[in-house]
Enzyme design. Structure first.
Site, short mmCIF file in Angstrom:
data_model
loop_
_atom_site.label_atom_id
_atom_site.label_comp_id
_atom_site.label_asym_id
_atom_site.label_seq_id
_atom_site.Cartn_x
_atom_site.Cartn_y
_atom_site.Cartn_z
N LYS A 65 39.53 -30.74 22.66
CA LYS A 65 38.81 -32.00 22.89
C LYS A 65 39.37 -33.16 22.07
CE LYS A 65 34.36 -29.77 23.87
NZ LYS A 65 32.92 -29.78 23.58
N ASN A 85 35.62 -34.45 26.56
CA ASN A 85 35.34 -33.18 27.26
C ASN A 85 35.49 -33.31 28.77
OD1 ASN A 85 32.97 -34.41 28.11
ND2 ASN A 85 31.69 -32.63 27.69
N ASP A 105 28.88 -34.53 26.17
CA ASP A 105 28.08 -33.59 25.37
C ASP A 105 26.80 -34.24 24.81
OD1 ASP A 105 29.63 -31.30 25.66
OD2 ASP A 105 30.85 -31.71 23.87
#
Ligand code: NAP
Length: 273
Positions: A65, A85, A105
């Site tokens: 990431k 991501n 996220d």
């Protein structure tokens, strides 16, 4: 047929193919989602290759990431988190003008909380952890108006994260005081992923009226069992996984993805493991 993929290392236990393929088929899209093991030092080649081959988009997981920022142009959110991501390919000039990075996220965690009726604005929220997931979650919760405390094994990382997003940083020894005070407790560490992991929190500190959210999704953790026994409302990591995946699909297709179908696919996959 459009191809999508998750890149990671390791990646063989990823739940994303089952979850995203279930979403694509419920949405009636002619698309297939695969998992590829990609070494960090080959990430650039892999992303450029996917773009050259006309992939629809990518998800990235551990340990790729952060490295992705050297390949994809991050939006403000991904740049602030220092991690990507979700990769989208769009029309633009040159190599760097076509590959865009996002991070779903933090918003995934917020949607998971909101979806179970928890509002964070003005609430005392304790985030345990200061790693990649904790950074994304803490930033999003702070933006959403939470009064944030962050506790981490390495207290300096908690202090740094708190200074970056707005909040107070602590070590784990402060949990004895912080847990009972919090209205929402988020475990954003990897503790609990493996049966037999030592407890992060003395279960007697949880209480009724509190929400305890553990972002670990591969098993029912002792932390959530303790919290449920104490009468707290509990939430596991599956809905965060589902929401971050559905937000990726929205970035790629401009369409909302069916979170109920995706949740079912993840829970079924977990039962069969
Ligand atoms: P990471 O960057 O490696 O961070 C790990 C965190 O856990 C750090 O805060 C670390 O503390 C802490 N930690 C590790 N071992 C510990 C121990 N024995 N005692 C106390 N603290 C410990 O990992 P990550 O990417 O943030 O992932 C963390 C967890 O979140 C994983 O279980 C992952 O599967 C899960 N996750 C879930 C979702 C979801 O959608 N539900 C999304 C992303 C991640 P130090 O800083 O002191 O090392």
């Amino acid at each position: 047929m459009l191809v999508y993929a998750v890149f990671g290392d390791p990646v063989e236990h990823s739940l994303s193919p089952a979850m995203q393929n279930a979403a694509f088929s419920a949405m009636g899209l002619s698309a297939r989602y695969l998992a590829f093991r990609v070494r960090r030092k080959r990430l650039r080649d892999a992303i450029l290759g996917a773009e050259a081959m006309g992939f629809g988009g990518l998800n990235l997981t551990i340990p790729l990431k952060e490295e992705a920022l050297t390949v994809a142009l991050p939006d403000e959110n991904a740049a602030a988190m220092g991690a990507v991501n979700t990769v989208a390919f769009r029309d633009g000039e040159g190599e760097g003008g076509r590959i865009f990075g996002y991070n779903t996220d933090g918003l995934g965690a917020l949607r998971a909380l909101e979806g179970s009726g928890v509002r964070v604005s003005g609430r005392r929220v304790l985030v345990i952890g200061a790693g990649g997931a904790a950074k994304a979650i803490a930033r999003q919760l702070a933006l959403s108006g939470a009064k944030l405390s962050i506790a981490n094994r390495d207290p300096q990382r908690a202090l740094d994260l708190a200074a970056a997003v707005g909040g107070r940083g602590y070590g784990l020894s402060d949990l004895t005081r912080l847990v009972p005070e919090a209205e929402v407790v988020v475990n954003a560490t990897s503790v609990g992923m493996r049966a037999g992991d030592p407890r992060l929190v003395d279960g007697r500190l949880f209480r009724e009226g509190q929400t305890v959210f553990d972002i670990v999704y591969n098993r029912e953790t002792e932390l959530l069992q303790d919290a449920a026994n104490a009468g707290a409302r509990v939430l596991d990591g599956v809905m965060m996984l589902v929401w971050q995946g559905s937000l990726s699909i929205e970035i790629w297709t401009g369409r909302k993805a069916p979170v109920d179908v995706m949740e079912q696919a993840v829970r079924e996959e977990l039962r069969n493991r």
